[in-house]
Write an enzyme that holds these catalytic residues in place. Structure first.
Site, PDB file in Angstrom:
ATOM      1  CE  LYS A 199      -1.894   3.037   2.055  1.00 41.21           C
ATOM      2  NZ  LYS A 199      -1.807   4.490   1.747  1.00 41.21           N
ATOM      3  N   GLY A 251       6.586   4.816   8.223  1.00 40.56           N
ATOM      4  CA  GLY A 251       5.728   5.996   8.291  1.00 40.56           C
ATOM      5  C   GLY A 251       5.853   6.649   9.647  1.00 40.56           C
ATOM      6  CB  SER A 252       3.761   9.164  11.261  1.00 39.94           C
ATOM      7  OG  SER A 252       2.519   8.495  11.227  1.00 39.94           O
ATOM      8  CB  THR A 253       6.058   7.772  15.922  1.00 37.61           C
ATOM      9  OG1 THR A 253       7.439   7.696  15.525  1.00 37.61           O
ATOM     10  CG2 THR A 253       5.905   7.174  17.299  1.00 37.61           C
ATOM     11  CD  GLU A 254       2.573  10.379  16.472  1.00 36.80           C
ATOM     12  OE1 GLU A 254       3.264  10.559  15.438  1.00 36.80           O
ATOM     13  OE2 GLU A 254       3.054  10.410  17.620  1.00 36.80           O
ATOM     14  N   GLY A 256       2.307   4.096  13.295  1.00 32.59           N
ATOM     15  CA  GLY A 256       3.045   2.887  13.674  1.00 32.59           C
ATOM     16  C   GLY A 256       2.505   2.275  14.968  1.00 32.59           C
ATOM     17  CD  GLU A 273      13.104   0.654   9.244  1.00 28.50           C
ATOM     18  OE1 GLU A 273      13.567   1.593   9.920  1.00 28.50           O
ATOM     19  OE2 GLU A 273      13.776  -0.333   8.903  1.00 28.50           O
ATOM     20  CB  CYS A 307      12.721   8.636   8.599  1.00 25.60           C
ATOM     21  SG  CYS A 307      13.831   7.658   7.575  1.00 25.60           S
ATOM     22  CD  GLU A 404       9.656  12.575  11.604  1.00 26.25           C
ATOM     23  OE1 GLU A 404       8.518  12.091  11.733  1.00 26.25           O
ATOM     24  OE2 GLU A 404      10.600  11.957  11.092  1.00 26.25           O
TER      25      GLU A 404
END
Ligand code: NAP
Ligand code: MG
Length: 498
Positions: A199, A251-254, A256, A273, A307, A404
């Site tokens: 995706k 992608g983003s930590t949120e 993730g 990641e 990143c 970030e």
């Protein structure tokens, strides 16, 4: 991978630096962009079952590029079923050397059409053509070649262990390196004998689709590589799908964290990641010209949509004024503008939403009392652009020093001792990258052993190689991509003879 070919720290005057400037724009006509794209499932391109589409735009102008199928949970279901069938009927049991042939063929086709890929990547995402041409596309091909070479040598990947593929892998990628992140994901997964449902990010789906088309051209069995385009809901359907044996997310930590919860429910294997807030630590004995170039490259490469960007600069007090003076002059020499112009250093911000996010961080920093230095050069009137920015005078607890930004914004702090440098560098919830700048080898070792970051560069920054594992710790995620370590993430390992 420097963002500028010259090593100019601003001693020349600006007029001279720009006197030789003549736009040299790569032609849009190199690529044929269709008005509408379907998703790739089971070896076919087709519309979403409910006919839904979304638009992808060119961030350098804001113009509409094409409509793309928006995959629903049902489309994800179809693709997972196709991937399962391909896994069981062909890919899992195929000799490694045969799988390698497909991957080598895909890598060569990508090289053959590298110019087209570079232009498409730049139009869809806004990154400078020099970067897509010299970094993204060649590195993507390098990842495919590297992993193709492993496909028939997996028994040597982990000494004493035998590896078997996991099954169907769901992979979700971000918009900052759309093609490269796809290559990082699919190359090891396919080499190890897994099949893939991918995706790609909503704002940059076109190069992933073109790579999917190339895989068809390379003769991959139908269903081995499926590309289901769409937005967050499509990704969520994939991450939570019971037929997926492993999820790999960049992608983003949120997001993730949400994926971690969804996969924990089912015990699905996972690698993440995620974001970062990397620090450059520059000591007073560093080679300053080199450090200036490294710091500039570290934060302005790809508009700071990286990143592992060096988005913080920690500089030792004695050289702070000198280094910052050079940096301020240096950013005046960065050309911000048309991403298709081969002279452009800093291209367009990937989306309007991202531009607003960056603006918000800088405005908040201003309210926090920061000194904000930006390039004085004018920005294009259309499209999404943000000037290279240096933020000084903050203590370290402010959002811009901790979160970030994912834009061309460098937050600066000073330090006195090595211990203070390490403490400041580690004062973040992330742990992806860091850079140490010093002429002393012992100091490099002392500092880098104490930095909590998955990757530490010494007197360099943003160096990537398919043989070298990349990944984070803490809220930057877990698992590695690249190297033998990256292969292990796609294998079920058992002791030899078990
Ligand atoms: P993002 O919003 O997290 O999106 C990443 C991908 O996940 C996109 O394909 C996105 O689809 C999809 N997605 C969104 N919501 C989802 C959900 N609930 N469930 C499953 N998938 C979902 O991140 P981004 O803004 O695209 O990318 C920037 C981030 O990626 C930064 O934080 C950056 O640091 C990180 N990054 C990390 C690495 C690394 O190796 N550590 C490398 C590159 C980037 P849509 O695009 O449709 O929203
Ligand atoms: Mg786009």
């Amino acid at each position: 991978m420097t963002t500028t070919p010259q090593n100019d720290t601003g001693t020349r005057d600006l007029a001279a630096a720009f006197a030789d400037y003549a736009p040299s724009v790569e032609g849009r006509d190199i690529v044929t962009i269709r008005p509408r794209y379907g998703l790739l499932s089971g070896g076919e391109e087709r519309d979403a079952r409910d006919g839904a589409v979304f638009a992808t735009i060119d961030p350098s102008t804001g113009d509409h590029i094409a409509e793309v199928a928006e995959g629903s949970a049902q489309d994800v279901d179809d693709a997972v079923a196709a991937a399962r069938a391909a896994y069981e009927s062909t890919w899992r049991d195929m000799p490694g050397r045969t799988r390698a042939k497909y991957l080598f063929r895909l890598a060569r086709l990508l090289q053959d059409r590298s110019r087209e890929f570079a232009v498409l990547e730049t139009i869809d995402g806004g990154k400078p053509i020099r970067e897509s041409r010299d970094v993204d596309v060649p590195l993507a091909a390098a990842h495919l070649f590297h992993h193709a070479g492993w496909a028939d040598k997996l028994e040597y990947a982990v000494p004493g262990m035998t590896g078997r593929p996991l099954g169907v892998v769901g992979q979700i990628t971000p918009w900052n390196f759309p093609l490269l992140m796809v290559a990082w994901k699919i190359a090891p997964a396919l080499a190890c004998g897994n099949t893939v449902v991918l995706k790609p990010a909503e704002t940059t789906p076109l190069t992933a689709l073109l790579l999917g088309e190339l895989a068809r051209e390379a003769g991959f069995p139908p269903g081995v590589l499926n590309v289901v385009t769409g937005a967050g809901a499509t990704g969520a359907a994939l991450a939570g799908h019971p037929g997926v044996d492993k999820v790999a997310f960049t992608g983003s930590t949120e997001v993730g964290k949400a994926i971690r919860r969804a996969t924990a429910e089912r015990g699905t294997r996972l690698t993440l990641e995620l974001g970062g807030k990397g620090a450059h630590v520059v000591f007073d004995d560093a080679a300053l010209d080199q450090a200036v170039e490294g710091v500039v490259d570290g934060i302005f490469f790809n508009q700071g949509h990286v990143c592992c960007a060096g988005s913080r600069l920690l500089v030792q007090e004695g050289i702070a004024d000198e280094l910052l003076g050079r940096l301020r002059r240096r950013i005046e020499l960065l050309r911000v503008g048309d991403p298709l112009d081969k002279n452009t250093d800093v291209g367009a911000i990937n989306s309007h939403a991202q531009l607003e996010r960056i603006r918000g961080f800088v405005e908040d920093a201003r309210e926090d009392g920061a000194r904000i230095h930006q390039t004085s050069r004018p920005l294009p009137e259309r499209g999404f652009y943000f000037p290279p920015t240096i933020v000084e005078g903050l203590g370290g607890s402010e959002a811009i020093c901790r979160e970030e930004v994912f834009g061309p914004v460098l937050a600066v702090q000073t330090f006195r001792t090595e211990a203070e440098a390490v403490a400041r560098a580690n004062a973040t919830r992330y742990g992806l990258s860091a850079g140490v700048w010093t002429e002393k080898g012992s100091r490099i070792l002392w500092v880098s052993q104490r930095l909590r970051a998955g990757v530490v560069w010494a007197n360099s920054f943003n160096r990537f190689d398919p043989a070298s594992p990349f990944g984070g710790m803490r809220e930057s995620g877990f698992g590695r991509e690249g190297g033998r370590q990256g292969l292990q993430e796609y294998l079920r390992l058992e002791p030899v003879g078990a």
